[in-house]
Enzyme design. Sequence first.
Site, short mmCIF file in Angstrom:
data_model
loop_
_atom_site.label_atom_id
_atom_site.label_comp_id
_atom_site.label_asym_id
_atom_site.label_seq_id
_atom_site.Cartn_x
_atom_site.Cartn_y
_atom_site.Cartn_z
N ARG A 52 0.87 -1.18 0.00
CA ARG A 52 0.00 0.00 0.00
C ARG A 52 0.90 1.22 0.00
O ARG A 52 2.12 1.11 0.09
CB ARG A 52 -1.03 -0.01 1.16
N GLN A 98 -1.77 2.47 9.94
CA GLN A 98 -0.50 2.58 9.22
C GLN A 98 0.54 3.35 10.04
O GLN A 98 1.74 3.09 9.94
CB GLN A 98 -0.70 3.29 7.88
N ASP A 124 -2.15 10.83 -2.01
CA ASP A 124 -2.55 9.77 -2.93
C ASP A 124 -2.93 10.31 -4.29
O ASP A 124 -2.82 9.61 -5.31
CB ASP A 124 -3.70 8.96 -2.35
N ASN A 165 -5.56 12.48 0.64
CA ASN A 165 -4.61 11.65 1.41
C ASN A 165 -5.40 10.91 2.48
O ASN A 165 -6.63 11.05 2.58
CB ASN A 165 -3.51 12.54 2.03
O1 MRU Z 1 -4.49 3.16 2.28
P1 MRU Z 1 -3.01 3.39 2.12
O2 MRU Z 1 -2.19 2.85 3.24
O3 MRU Z 1 -2.53 2.92 0.77
O4 MRU Z 1 -2.86 4.96 2.14
C1 MRU Z 1 -1.59 5.53 2.00
C2 MRU Z 1 -1.57 6.99 2.21
O5 MRU Z 1 -2.59 7.62 2.39
C3 MRU Z 1 -0.25 7.67 2.10
O6 MRU Z 1 -0.22 8.80 2.92
C4 MRU Z 1 -0.02 8.11 0.66
O7 MRU Z 1 -0.19 7.03 -0.22
C5 MRU Z 1 1.33 8.68 0.44
S1 MRU Z 1 2.54 7.39 0.47
C6 MRU Z 1 4.05 7.99 0.06
#
Ligand code: MRU
Length: 353
Positions: free
Chosen positions: A53, A203, A244, A254
């Site tokens: 992810r 996360q 994102d 994000n």
């Molecule tokens: O749901 P996820 O864990 O994929 O979400 C990730 C995020 O929101 C991060 O902040 C984003 O991808 C930036 S990663 C360099």
Amino acid sequence: MSASSEANPVETLRWDGRRLELIDQRALPARLEYVSCANAAEVAEAIRSMVVRGAPAIGCAAAFGVALEARRQEDCPRAEFDIAMETAFRNLAASRPTAVNLFWALDRMRAALGAGTRDDPRSAAGRLADAALALFNADLETNRAIGRAGAALVPGGARVLTHCNTGSLATAGHGTALGVIRTARDQGKRISVIASETRPYLQGARLTAWEMIREKIPVTLITDNTAGHLMRLGKIDLVLVGADRIAANGDVANKIGTYTLAVLAERHRIPFYVAAPLSSIDTSAADGSAIPIEERSASEVTGYAGMRWAPEGVSVANPAFDITPAELVSGLFTEKGAVTRPDARKIRALFPG
Ligand code: MRU
């Protein structure tokens, strides 16, 4: 020896041309183990199920997924090869909706495939493997450049609040927002990190805390709802997050909770910075309202790891991302440098021609 990010790298994606190995991020921090993928369907499933992810890491994984499928089909006649590749592209594109790096990487791979529509599948497979590896290597370089751009604005001694995970685990390596922190630390600045746990998928608690401890960067874990309290007490100097997808006007999608932090930062006059590669900018989305927000399973909110704490029958909302309006963003760090107060004009200027 300094605890450099280069000394003990986290290898989120390992590629040997025939297999893609991915750190199983669902198992961290309890276990560091890898999931092995041999075709596009397995990579799509790894993205869907959160083995891998983080926007740039998802893009890299998808590119390798295309390359794996091409290798698997390289002995087929060209027409069959093309049909199999179409299915692979479709499958990977359907794995997650919000991080635009996924679609950006698939576009790159499509261009590599289209560069020789008449060549034999074996040559096409070789070209796609080269393209995926180049994309991966470029992401690492991009993150180092983002790190340099952002670190210039991070003062020594800064107490930096970050959200979700934007480190080596979320990219080809080094990280975006965490890459800025790593670079600042490597420049000799004393930086401490406040990691919000990032409900519901944790996360921050599971991944950011793990990466920071591994690198001996001081980290304090807080619940998401502690941020305002710490800001009011003057215990946070800046907020630094990833993205994102960034719209043409600078609105930022994000991890859910980012918008709350931006509003709090504005209230407390604390800089709110976003670190992201150009591949996270979607100039076809005029503003944040055009960005699709993933809705995830209710089970992530009603409990965790097999334990349920909410009553049966409760209705749940679980959007995985939110939109922070550009006006709340003090600065955007990309591989092209720092953009203060990003807006449509400044975003356009990042893409000349
Ligand atoms: O749901 P996820 O864990 O994929 O979400 C990730 C995020 O929101 C991060 O902040 C984003 O991808 C930036 S990663 C360099």
